[in-house]
Design an enzyme around this catalytic site. Structure first.
Site, short mmCIF file in Angstrom:
data_model
loop_
_atom_site.label_atom_id
_atom_site.label_comp_id
_atom_site.label_asym_id
_atom_site.label_seq_id
_atom_site.Cartn_x
_atom_site.Cartn_y
_atom_site.Cartn_z
N HIS A 1 4.85 16.48 8.63
CA HIS A 1 4.22 15.37 8.16
C HIS A 1 2.65 15.52 8.34
O HIS A 1 1.95 15.50 7.26
CB HIS A 1 4.54 13.95 8.75
CG HIS A 1 5.97 13.51 8.27
ND1 HIS A 1 5.81 12.68 7.08
CD2 HIS A 1 7.06 13.20 8.87
CE1 HIS A 1 6.94 12.24 6.90
NE2 HIS A 1 7.78 12.48 7.78
N ASP B 1 14.82 8.72 5.90
CA ASP B 1 13.37 8.82 5.21
C ASP B 1 13.62 8.52 3.70
O ASP B 1 12.56 7.93 2.91
CB ASP B 1 12.86 10.14 5.27
CG ASP B 1 11.83 10.29 6.44
OD1 ASP B 1 11.66 9.13 7.13
OD2 ASP B 1 11.52 11.37 6.79
N ASN C 1 -3.44 6.07 5.90
CA ASN C 1 -4.41 6.66 7.07
C ASN C 1 -4.98 6.00 7.94
O ASN C 1 -4.71 4.61 8.05
CB ASN C 1 -5.38 7.61 6.34
CG ASN C 1 -6.08 6.93 5.55
OD1 ASN C 1 -6.50 5.69 5.74
ND2 ASN C 1 -6.96 7.79 4.56
N GLN D 1 9.86 16.59 11.18
CA GLN D 1 8.79 15.40 11.55
C GLN D 1 7.38 15.97 11.86
O GLN D 1 6.51 15.44 11.24
CB GLN D 1 9.37 14.88 13.00
CG GLN D 1 8.83 13.63 13.18
CD GLN D 1 9.12 12.53 12.29
OE1 GLN D 1 8.41 12.04 11.54
NE2 GLN D 1 10.40 12.03 12.35
N GLU E 1 9.96 6.08 17.10
CA GLU E 1 9.93 5.65 15.78
C GLU E 1 11.37 5.94 15.33
O GLU E 1 12.11 5.13 14.96
CB GLU E 1 9.05 6.26 14.86
CG GLU E 1 9.14 5.62 13.63
CD GLU E 1 8.14 6.41 12.50
OE1 GLU E 1 8.03 6.10 11.26
OE2 GLU E 1 7.62 7.71 12.90
N HIS E 2 11.75 7.14 15.59
CA HIS E 2 13.28 7.79 15.24
C HIS E 2 13.73 8.22 16.41
O HIS E 2 12.92 9.13 17.13
CB HIS E 2 12.85 8.68 14.13
CG HIS E 2 12.20 8.50 12.82
ND1 HIS E 2 10.86 9.04 12.75
CD2 HIS E 2 12.57 7.70 11.82
CE1 HIS E 2 10.44 8.51 11.60
NE2 HIS E 2 11.45 7.73 10.96
N SER F 1 3.86 9.62 12.78
CA SER F 1 5.26 9.65 12.52
C SER F 1 6.07 10.32 13.66
O SER F 1 5.34 11.53 14.37
CB SER F 1 5.87 10.24 11.36
OG SER F 1 7.18 9.83 11.22
N HIS G 1 -0.55 -40.06 20.51
CA HIS G 1 0.76 -39.54 20.46
C HIS G 1 1.95 -40.48 21.05
O HIS G 1 2.97 -40.80 20.50
CB HIS G 1 0.82 -38.02 21.53
CG HIS G 1 0.45 -36.96 20.40
ND1 HIS G 1 -0.69 -36.75 20.42
CD2 HIS G 1 1.08 -35.84 20.03
CE1 HIS G 1 -1.24 -35.56 19.81
NE2 HIS G 1 0.14 -35.01 19.67
N GLU H 1 0.59 -35.90 29.46
CA GLU H 1 -0.48 -35.14 28.87
C GLU H 1 -1.67 -35.77 28.50
O GLU H 1 -2.76 -35.01 27.99
CB GLU H 1 -0.01 -34.34 27.48
CG GLU H 1 1.21 -33.24 27.84
CD GLU H 1 1.61 -32.51 26.52
OE1 GLU H 1 1.21 -32.77 25.50
OE2 GLU H 1 2.79 -31.71 26.70
N TYR I 1 0.73 -1.18 0.05
CA TYR I 1 -0.07 0.00 0.04
C TYR I 1 0.87 1.36 0.22
O TYR I 1 1.67 1.48 0.91
CB TYR I 1 -0.83 -0.01 1.23
CG TYR I 1 -2.01 1.15 1.14
CD1 TYR I 1 -3.29 0.77 0.71
CD2 TYR I 1 -1.62 2.53 1.21
CE1 TYR I 1 -4.12 1.80 0.53
CE2 TYR I 1 -2.66 3.54 1.15
CZ TYR I 1 -4.02 2.81 0.85
OH TYR I 1 -4.86 4.04 0.73
N GLN J 1 -10.86 -0.37 1.38
CA GLN J 1 -11.28 -1.27 0.17
C GLN J 1 -10.11 -1.87 -0.57
O GLN J 1 -10.05 -3.00 -0.95
CB GLN J 1 -12.30 -0.30 -0.75
CG GLN J 1 -11.64 0.61 -1.59
CD GLN J 1 -11.55 2.18 -0.89
OE1 GLN J 1 -11.82 1.95 0.47
NE2 GLN J 1 -11.86 3.05 -1.60
#
Length: 434
Positions: A265, A364, A217, A262, A330-331, A240, A423, A418, A133, A194
């Site tokens: 974004h 990035d 998103n 940052q 994240e960073h 981010s 088994h 068990e 995506y 979708q």
């Protein structure tokens, strides 16, 4: 109103204020989740018809079939061939570095033999088909194309399907050029929940995949959450983030620009700087106030910094790094003269940028390591996207006769403990002389 929040670790309300800044819950999330559930169910039930209807209404694309939403291979090639020299060189430079880094991550299988002559090992194979995506709409992200497709190609994935929204039928040629350069197989101009549902369940036109990767998103993130289990996913990406720890040696203008990078974004992005020196934090804030006027995305930057950004004064380095680990960013930029000395104290971070000359912006685009990273504190247990995300491992167990006899007794005893008689018997017959 101040451009950015100021916090002090010594303040009585520090934990509460930091907790509020780090709260990733969105008041609209329940409504989004319900709408995503409707979209996913519709695509699963009606396939192409649902994808077509949603694409027409949400992206305002006029078409009579989902097949019309597939970008011809010739258009991909043309986008790359007709790209201006400067952006093409930049794309090729980034692709080479991302591929070179990814090739170091590729895993291979192994076999070993135990004391009984049994062969034990692991077989590593690539996924058959992956869906990528790529965000579209307000901005174009060719870097995201490279970061998701190149490691999949290095892993040996059989087929890569890319989906990208194209509101009003408009798609960025740089995105198509990056897809051609990275080696994508098919591209569909379908976006949103979708697109995720179509990749997960398949339609008459869009084939089902084994794993879906790539940011999007809140609707995309919600759809990935709902189809997980039917397919694999890389992560549920949030806004981010960057955290910068400095001892005050980073140029205040550089620090301001790194925070802005940052924040631009979107309004929910998070930019935090941590330092023991109050006077230095004052200089950074002054630099931010001075530089903000020159930023084309100043309105977004202001909203992000005022809503979720912070300059944090800590007592000392140890406390500052403790705050870093609590954030699990994240960073992370370790903007000090000798960052190697601090590295052992960092337990949680998606990507770590060392020293004064390693801004997050390099990561990035073209440093080489992947920019698809754990967000929202998930660096506590997650890793960057890599070749290993497109490979799977199978265990290999090949017992010799002597080895089977050696394992039979312990396996039978554990099975009986068990209460699993079949088994136990299955193991026991391997322990009998032939």
């Amino acid at each position: 109103m101040s451009l950015i929040n100021r916090l002090e670790t010594s303040a009585a309300d520090f934990d509460a204020r930091l907790g509020t800044l780090l709260d990733r819950e969105d008041a609209a999330s329940l409504a989004i989740e319900e709408r995503v559930r409707e979209i996913v169910a519709s695509v699963r039930r009606d396939g192409d018809a649902a994808v077509l209807d949603l694409t027409r209404s949400l992206d305002r694309i006029r078409c009579d079939s989902v097949a019309e939403l597939e970008v011809p291979a010739e258009r991909l090639r043309s986008a790359l061939e007709n790209l201006s020299p400067a952006p093409r060189r930049a794309l090729e430079f980034a692709e080479r570095r991302i591929r070179r880094y990814a090739e170091q991550q590729k895993e291979s299988g192994w076999l070993s033999e135990d004391e009984f002559g049994n062969q034990l090992g692991q077989r590593v194979t690539p996924l058959d088909r992956v869906g990528v995506y790529v965000p579209g709409g307000r901005a174009a992200y060719p870097s995201s194309v490279l970061m998701n497709i190149v490691p999949a190609r290095v892993a040996g994935v059989g087929e890569i399907i890319m989906v990208v929204p194209a509101p009003d039928g408009i798609i960025n040629d740089l995105v198509l050029a990056a897809a051609a350069l990275a080696g994508v197989d098919r591209v569909f101009t379908v976006g949103g929940a979708q697109a995720v549902a179509a990749l997960a369940f398949g339609t008459d036109t869009i084939p089902p995949v084994d794993k879906i990767v790539g940011p999007g998103n809140a609707y995309v993130a919600g759809a990935k959450r709902q189809v997980f289990g039917r397919v694999g996913i890389d992560s549920i990406a949030g806004p981010s983030e960057v955290a910068i720890y400095t001892d005050g040696s980073l140029d205040p203008d550089w620090a301001a620009l790194d925070l802005f990078a940052q924040a631009e974004h979107d309004e929910l992005a998070q930019s935090i700087l941590i330092c023991p020196d109050t006077a230095y934090l004052d200089r950074v804030e002054a630099a931010m106030e001075r530089l903000i006027a020159d930023m084309p995305r100043a309105e977004i930057i202001r909203a992000s910094l005022q809503g979720r950004g912070a300059l944090i004064q800590c007592r000392d380095q140890a406390e500052g790094l403790s705050v870093v680990n609590r954030i699990a960013p994240e960073h992370l930029e370790l903007a000090v003269a000798e960052p190697e000395a601090l590295l052992p104290e960092v337990r949680h971070a998606g990507a770590i940028f060392m020293g004064h000359h390693s801004p997050e912006a390099f990561g990035d685009y073209c440093a080489g390591p992947n920019h698809v990273l754990p967000t929202s504190g998930t660096a506590r247990f997650s890793s960057p996207l890599g070749v290993y995300d497109f490979q799977k491992r199978s265990s290999i167990i090949h017992c010799s006769q002597r080895g089977g006899q050696a394992l039979a007794g312990p396996a039978r005893a554990l099975a009986e403990a068990e209460g699993l008689d079949a088994h136990a018997r299955s193991a026991a017959v391997r322990g009998e002389p032939e």
